[in-house]
Scaffold this motif. Structure first.
Motif, PDB file in Angstrom:
ATOM      1  N   ASP A 147       0.848  -1.190   0.000  1.00 19.74           N
ATOM      2  CA  ASP A 147       0.000   0.000   0.000  1.00 19.74           C
ATOM      3  C   ASP A 147       0.887   1.246   0.000  1.00 19.74           C
ATOM      4  O   ASP A 147       1.851   1.330   0.757  1.00 19.74           O
ATOM      5  N   HIS A 195     -10.126  -5.435  -3.167  1.00 20.02           N
ATOM      6  CA  HIS A 195      -8.795  -5.680  -2.603  1.00 20.02           C
ATOM      7  C   HIS A 195      -8.927  -6.045  -1.141  1.00 20.02           C
ATOM      8  O   HIS A 195      -9.813  -5.548  -0.438  1.00 20.02           O
ATOM      9  N   GLU A 198     -12.214   3.350  -1.330  1.00 22.84           N
ATOM     10  CA  GLU A 198     -11.789   4.451  -2.202  1.00 22.84           C
ATOM     11  C   GLU A 198     -11.444   3.971  -3.598  1.00 22.84           C
ATOM     12  O   GLU A 198     -11.621   4.693  -4.570  1.00 22.84           O
TER      13      GLU A 198
END
Ligand code: AMP
Ligand code: ZN
Length: 126
Positions: free
Chosen positions: A37, A110, A105
């Motif tokens: 990330d 995921h 978002e």
């Protein structure tokens, strides 16, 4: 696994799958990609995604059963490879944000995987 790859040219994570946007990969095979990330909430924070465009968990169907199961079963090994501490004193957390109220978002399904010594940022809970 049967190859069901369908990508959306307008999707950020599909572009990462295609290599059009760079990512720091943790794991990859023909069905899934795991990458760190860009804004980590824990010392170890990566995302695992299917290599087929599914917008969100609520849009997954029984056609996606195998890929979802595979992602879940890969997580413990990828987490260890990424540095998560083994055994009962170690471990990791998995999070799936779904829809606006879920804080999602990026609309490509995921699974967040977080690990490493605490404290962690609380961002993902907001
Ligand atoms: P969510 O709020 O569950 O949709 O999470 C989306 C996650 O994707 C956030 O934690 C972002 O930091 C992460 N993210 C967004 N763009 C990228 C990127 N280009 N590479 C890696 N992670 C990203
Ligand atoms: Zn996508």
């Amino acid at each position: 696994m049967e190859n069901l790859v369908k990508l959306d040219p307008d999707c950020l994570f599909c572009k990462i799958i295609e290599g059009k946007i760079p990512s720091k990969k943790v794991y990859e095979d023909e069905d899934v990609l795991a990458f760190y990330d860009i804004n980590p909430s824990a010392p170890i924070h990566f995302l695992i995604i299917p290599k087929t465009h599914i917008s969100k968990l609520a849009d997954a169907t029984m056609e996606n059963q195998q890929i979802l199961g595979k992602m879940m079963l890969l997580i413990p090994k990828i987490a260890l490879d990424a540095g998560a501490r083994p055994g009962q004193s170690g471990g990791f957390k998995v999070i799936v944000n779904n829809g606006a109220d879920g804080g999602q978002e990026v609309y490509h399904l995921h699974i967040h995987v977080l690990a490493g010594p605490r404290p962690w940022k609380q961002e993902l809970l907001g």
